[in-house]
Design an enzyme around this catalytic site. Structure first.
Site, PDB file in Angstrom:
ATOM      1  N   SER A  35      50.409  33.483 -58.394  1.00  0.00           N
ATOM      2  CA  SER A  35      49.964  33.226 -57.026  1.00  0.00           C
ATOM      3  C   SER A  35      50.971  32.520 -56.130  1.00  0.00           C
ATOM      4  CB  SER A  35      48.654  32.430 -57.033  1.00  0.00           C
ATOM      5  OG  SER A  35      48.791  31.235 -57.777  1.00  0.00           O
ATOM      6  N   ASP A 239      44.283  22.037 -52.931  1.00  0.00           N
ATOM      7  CA  ASP A 239      43.853  22.405 -54.280  1.00  0.00           C
ATOM      8  C   ASP A 239      44.787  21.867 -55.360  1.00  0.00           C
ATOM      9  OD1 ASP A 239      46.075  24.056 -54.130  1.00  0.00           O
ATOM     10  OD2 ASP A 239      44.958  25.927 -54.151  1.00  0.00           O
ATOM     11  N   HIS A 242      48.700  25.224 -55.197  1.00  0.00           N
ATOM     12  CA  HIS A 242      49.496  26.182 -54.426  1.00  0.00           C
ATOM     13  C   HIS A 242      50.363  25.491 -53.379  1.00  0.00           C
ATOM     14  CE1 HIS A 242      46.080  28.721 -55.927  1.00  0.00           C
ATOM     15  NE2 HIS A 242      47.142  29.426 -56.301  1.00  0.00           N
TER      16      HIS A 242
END
Length: 301
Positions: A35, A239, A242
């Site tokens: 990601s 979070d 990321h």
């Protein structure tokens, strides 16, 4: 073993070149991993609905450029723009990644570099085992890379950012180095490019408690033409996993500066017939000739 192709073709005024006009002169970069290579900069999760949304903000360093293309999901070249992986990692919400900042920075530093072709292949949430030779992701990546070469071009480097998913289980973290090493060698083998430049990103975050084991594995890989960019300390989204948009821009520049170190540094004539003066890298001397001389010295002694 042959020398890497570091002799690029000048394409003149890149801003006047349209995707449909391109034939043989693309400088191709593979973007693979999970990601943080996809890019979730600017993506926020609603804790109540669980829905992720991208804020739509594209920093100037990631602006579209007529000299930057991407290979779409249907294997055609299109003008690149963020989110780069929006038609590749279709099951996740994508935002800003390092790809556009990387490409723009390369062109800022070397305006004569030519057309850049980005091949997005990253998929969020994937483990290194899902990238092993023969898996769906590996075969899909190779299919896309081969398609990118159909109308000509040169694969300049693999940009790799993955490992967060391998920090959850200690067994995965401990086996990460061996699996990653084999992955890099398999890619080079299948592309018939044993000296393909590879730039990997050392983790800035992880899903589990074993991030340092994975980082040690990443830092411990010793392959020629492999460089490691350390993302640790770059700002993270709320979070904690990321990279933020600003961090992705910084990472893209770090990747570009690292790639540019592979490029030639003393003039020679390009062998590809462009007639444009290019440069020959001290890298070849440092990494091929010097080790060979050392081996000869050891044998003679």
């Amino acid at each position: 073993m042959f020398l890497p192709l570091f002799f690029l073709v000048l394409l003149g005024q890149a801003c006047s070149v349209r995707p449909q006009q391109l034939q043989n002169n693309k400088n191709i970069f593979i973007l693979a991993g999970q990601s943080n290579m996809v890019g979730l900069g600017g993506v926020a999760y609603n804790p109540i609905t669980g829905i992720a949304t991208w804020d739509g903000i594209v920093p100037p360093q990631c602006s579209p450029n007529p000299s930057i293309l991407k290979l779409s999901a249907n294997l055609t070249w299109v003008l690149a723009h963020d989110p780069l992986h929006d038609d590749i990692d279709v099951n996740n919400t994508n935002g800003i990644g390092p790809g556009m900042a990387f490409a723009n920075h390369v062109l800022d530093k070397d305006p004569n570099f030519g057309i850049i072709g980005l091949v997005p292949c990253a998929i969020g949430g994937t483990k290194i085992s899902e990238w092993e030779r023969g898996t769906f992701l590996y075969k899909q990546m190779m299919r896309r890379v081969q398609a990118s070469l159909q109308n000509g071009g040169t694969i300049q480097a693999l940009l790799w950012y993955q490992g967060e998913s391998d920090t959850v289980r200690q067994e995965d973290a401990k086996s990460y180095k061996a699996k990653l090493d084999k992955f890099f060698l398999d890619v080079r083998d299948d592309l018939q490019s044993p000296m393909l430049p590879i730039i990997q990103v050392a983790l800035a975050s992880g899903l589990g408690p074993f991030m340092e084991i994975v980082r040690e594995g990443q830092m411990g890989i010793d392959l020629m033409n492999l460089r490691t960019v350390d993302a640790k300390g770059l700002p993270l989204e709320p979070d904690g996993l990321h990279l933020t948009t600003a961090a992705q821009v910084q990472l893209g520049k770090m990747l570009a500066d690292t790639f540019l170190q592979f490029l030639p540094s003393s003039p020679i004539v390009s062998p590809v017939g462009s007639g444009a003066p290019r440069k020959c890298s001290n890298f070849i001397f440092d990494n091929l000739i010097v080790p060979l001389l050392r081996c000869i010295k050891m044998i003679l002694n």
